[in-house]
Every structure is written in C-alpha cells, then in structure tokens.
Design a protein around this motif. Structure first.
Motif, short mmCIF file in Angstrom:
data_model
loop_
_atom_site.label_atom_id
_atom_site.label_comp_id
_atom_site.label_asym_id
_atom_site.label_seq_id
_atom_site.Cartn_x
_atom_site.Cartn_y
_atom_site.Cartn_z
N LEU A 164 0.83 -1.21 0.00
CA LEU A 164 0.00 0.00 0.00
C LEU A 164 0.86 1.26 0.00
O LEU A 164 0.59 2.21 -0.74
N TRP A 198 2.65 1.79 -3.27
CA TRP A 198 1.63 2.22 -4.25
C TRP A 198 1.29 3.69 -4.05
O TRP A 198 1.20 4.46 -5.02
N VAL A 210 -1.48 6.51 5.29
CA VAL A 210 -1.75 5.16 4.77
C VAL A 210 -1.67 4.13 5.89
O VAL A 210 -2.55 3.26 6.02
N TYR A 233 -4.73 1.98 7.24
CA TYR A 233 -4.59 0.52 7.21
C TYR A 233 -4.90 -0.07 8.59
O TYR A 233 -5.58 -1.10 8.69
N ASP A 287 -11.58 1.70 3.78
CA ASP A 287 -11.30 1.31 2.40
C ASP A 287 -11.37 2.53 1.48
O ASP A 287 -10.51 2.70 0.59
N LEU A 334 -8.23 4.75 2.12
CA LEU A 334 -7.05 4.17 1.49
C LEU A 334 -7.11 4.32 -0.03
O LEU A 334 -6.10 4.65 -0.68
N SER A 335 -8.27 4.09 -0.61
CA SER A 335 -8.42 4.21 -2.05
C SER A 335 -8.13 5.62 -2.52
O SER A 335 -7.46 5.83 -3.55
N LEU A 361 -4.44 6.35 -2.48
CA LEU A 361 -3.73 5.64 -3.55
C LEU A 361 -4.24 6.03 -4.94
O LEU A 361 -3.84 5.42 -5.94
N LEU A 389 -9.13 -2.35 -3.76
CA LEU A 389 -8.04 -2.86 -2.93
C LEU A 389 -8.33 -4.30 -2.51
O LEU A 389 -9.45 -4.63 -2.12
N LEU A 427 -7.04 -6.54 0.19
CA LEU A 427 -6.20 -6.60 1.39
C LEU A 427 -6.32 -7.92 2.13
O LEU A 427 -5.63 -8.13 3.12
#
Length: 461
Positions: free
Chosen positions: A63, A66, A170, A174, A240, A243-244, A247, A254, A256
C-alpha cells in the motif's frame, strides 16, 4: 568594436567592485528558541521512508509503495518543488547581463511634414545584439536570490514532509481497516458464544428449568451485538474509501485479504538520549526557511532607498537604402542609466517596515513551531506508552472474563449456577473483547503517530 569592448569591460569591472555589499540584515539560523537547542540543520531521517517495514506486513508495504507512486497530493508537492527552483534559477540569472539578437527592416514614405519629403520613400535595416545589465550595487538581486532560494528549499522540505505525512496516513488508515475487520470478527465470535448460551437457556426452558424472562434477556444481549455489526461494516468501508483516495484508486479495488490482524513490532521503539530530533521535523525546518526568506526580503526592500544603475548597449550594423553591411555601417552604443525613487521614499520606507514585520511574524511562527514539535513528540510517546499499558491490562481482563463465562456456563448448564451470573459474565466478556480490539487499533495508530511526530527519525531497539 574595440571601443565597445573596452567600455563594456570597464563597466563590468566597476560593477563587480561595487556590488560586493548588500543592504539589509544577513540571515543566521536561530541557535536556540528559549532553552531549546536548534543548532542542527534539517536532515531527512534515514528511516523516514522505510520504518513501516519493521512491521513485516506485506499488505502494508504494498500500500505504501503504491501510494508513494500514485498519490496526487504528493505529485502536486513535487511539481511545486520544480516550480520553486525554476523561480530561483530565473532570479539567480539576474546577476548576468541580458542580451538579445535583433534584426529589423523599416520602410516609410513622407517621414516628415516637410514638402521636400513628399513622395520620398525611406528604407532602413538594422541587425546586431542588444545588451542590458542591472548592476547590483546594493545587493537587491542578491537578496532576491536568497529569498527565492529559501522558498525553493522550503518547497523541497514540504515535499519530504508530504511523503512522511502520506506514509503515516496510509499506515493509520490501514490500521483502521484491520481494526474494523477485527471488531467485526469479534462481534461474530461473540454472536456465536451468545447463541450457544441461548441454546442452553432454550433447552432448559423446554425442560422446565428456565423461564421466558431468561430467554428474553439473552435475546436482548444477542440483538445488541447484532445491531453493532453494521457500524463495524461502515468503519470498514470508510477505511477502504480513505485508502483508495490516498492511492488515487476507486473504492473497492483494494485486495487486502480477510485476515483481521493488526501489525505489531517485534522490538520496541527507542528514543536516543541527547539526539536532536527537531532536525527531522519538516514543519520546523519549513518555518525556518520561511524566516530566512522574510529576512532576505528586508534587504530587497531596503535596496530601493538607493539608486539603481543599469547599462544598455548595442553592437551591430545600421544600413540605409542599399542594405549593405560593412565597416561603414557598423554601429555600437553604451548607455549607462541611473534611476532613484527619491520622490517616493516614504513608500519605500513603508515597504521596509512591512518586510521587517513579516520577518518578526516568521520568527514567532518558527519559535511556536519548535514548541509545538517538542510537545507533540512528547505527547506521542506518552500516549503510546499509556495505550500499551491499557491494552495489556485489558488483555488480562479479557482472559479473566473468558474464564468466568466458561465457569458460569458450566454451572448454569449443571443447574448449580444463577442465570444472572451467566448473563453478567457474557456481557463483561463482550465488552472486554471489543475494548481489546479497539485498544489494539489505538496502540497501532499511536505508534504510527510516534514516527510521524519524530519525522521518521526514531529507531527500533
């Protein structure tokens, strides 16, 4: 030609000898803020972009790699660095003469009002190089260059800080994702335990050994846990989505995995005695570079109190109707010029006072940033240590609650225990297990906060 070169060389030598001084204060990095030392320049920590690898979590590693490649905010910060250094190079070039190559042709009829020029067509051609040079006698260009360089360095520091902040965001998201997974799993396990207890109550009810009230009470507890499940799913979707976004991906892309395990360090973090962690703080270094730029701008404004001297020159050919080029049409000129805002010195002094006030503001901001950094670093350490203490205590509480439920269930099933004892034990087990999951997530997030507040400079033992 020789005369032109002679005059030009003489002008360059005179300018070089006069431009050695620069008005305004020379900047020096503050050595101390109150009793806090700040003698070390900014240095990006060696582990600033690798500390998360200590968790040995493949998903987290992927992650962050990325995010560093795809995050748009980070790309914007990098572009800002390129722009700032382009401005610095442009300002720094002002030390040198500026020149252009020109070629022009002109044709005109009746160039004057004289009757003798009626119907006369005049043609002319010129080609050559023009030169202009602003002599930096009082350091105006030098101070402008210093300010531009400090601004470029600040942009570079902010880019490094953006990387640290992105990595921290991140890692935190996470942790929130895994924490939501863990709380969801705990809720599902608790539901299974409650269903087992309900089956016991139902069996005793059918045997005439339990009441409808006992079944209703266990159902209340079961439905309470079921009602909390959607909230955990929302937390999972939120993590989610966060995080998306970090990124630069669309939600739901994702992968995970479904293992709800929060990363843990195999070794504790360590603060080195006597280490000046302020040098790893990009926000402190950024504020210091702003102070440097504002100090240079005082000299930039002060230089307008003095005359500005410039030199203009031309070397080339001027041709008449024949459009011939040769020694007879050769032309050169050297034109020194002086300008002075003598009639507007009040405005110049006002700009100087404004620049001095801006410098004082930058100094206060820098000093406050140092105090903020010191307190944030200490708070992050204390918060993490207290969170770990709370987590360890809750782990013991959960183990004891789990044992109490087993004993209460065995006694109730054997007919020697009270239903209220079983109900209370079940309720305490649910609460302690969910609290433990929350504290595991909290400890991880606060650990990430330590690395962020120390600029990635803290190390493992």
């Amino acid at each position: 030609m020789r005369k032109f070169l002679h005059h030009s060389t003489l002008a360059i030598l005179v300018a070089a000898s006069l431009s050695a001084c620069a008005v305004g204060p020379d900047y020096k990095t503050p050595a101390k803020v109150a009793d806090i030392s700040f003698s070390s320049p900014y240095q990006q920590a060696e582990h600033a972009q690798s500390w998360w690898q200590a968790f040995d979590d493949a998903a987290l590693n992927q992650l962050i790699t990325w995010a560093l490649a795809e995050n748009r905010t980070l790309a914007q910060a990098k572009a800002n660095v390129d722009r700032a250094y382009a401005v610095f190079r442009d300002t720094n070039n002002d030390y040198l003469p500026k020149g252009t190559l020109d070629a022009s042709y002109q044709a005109s009829e009746n160039a004057t009002l004289s009757v003798a020029d009626n119907g006369v067509v005049t043609r002319g051609y010129s080609t050559g190089g023009s030169l202009s040079w602003d002599l930096d006698l009082f350091g105006k260009i030098r101070r402008a260059t210093e300010a531009a360089e400090a601004n470029a360095q600040q942009a570079d520091i902010l880019w490094h800080d953006a990387q640290v902040q992105l990595i921290s965001q991140v890692a935190t998201s996470y942790g929130e994702y895994r924490g939501a997974q863990l709380r969801l799993l705990v809720a599902e396990q608790n539901l299974q335990n409650l269903k087992q207890s309900r089956d016991i109550v139902l069996a005793r009810l059918e045997a005439g050994m339990a009441s409808e009230l006992e079944l209703a009470q266990i159902d209340v507890q079961l439905h309470q846990v079921q009602a909390a499940v959607p909230a955990y799913r929302v937390a999972l979707l939120t993590a989610d989505a966060t995080l998306s976004a970090l990124l630069a991906q669309q939600p739901g892309q994702l992968k995970l995995g479904a293992v709800p395990q929060l990363p843990e360090l195999k070794q504790p973090v360590a603060v080195v005695e006597g280490e000046n962690y302020l040098r790893y703080r990009a926000d402190v270094a950024s504020a210091e570079r702003v102070l440097a730029a504002r100090t240079a701008e005082i000299g930039l404004a002060t230089a307008d109190l003095y005359p500005n001297v410039s030199v203009r020159g031309f070397l080339g050919f001027l041709s008449g109707p024949g459009l011939t080029l040769g020694g007879d049409t050769q032309s050169w000129s050297v034109a020194p010029a002086l300008s002075w805002q003598a009639a507007d010195l009040g405005s110049v002094k006002a700009r100087i006072r404004s620049a001095e006030a801006s410098s004082q503001m930058a100094l206060a901001q820098f000093e406050q940033q140092v105090f903020n950094a010191i307190n944030e670093m200490q708070l992050s350490l204390n918060s993490y240590n207290l969170s770990r203490e709370q987590q360890l205590s809750t782990e013991l509480q959960w183990q004891a609650s789990n044992k109490a439920v087993q004993i209460a269930r065995q006694r109730y099933n054997a007919g020697t225990g009270e239903f209220l004892d079983l109900l209370d034990a079940e309720r305490e087990l649910l609460r302690s297990r969910d609290q433990l999951a929350q504290l595991q997530q909290q400890s991880f997030v606060r650990l990430v906060g330590i690395y962020r507040s120390f600029g990635g400079g803290i190390q493992l033992m």
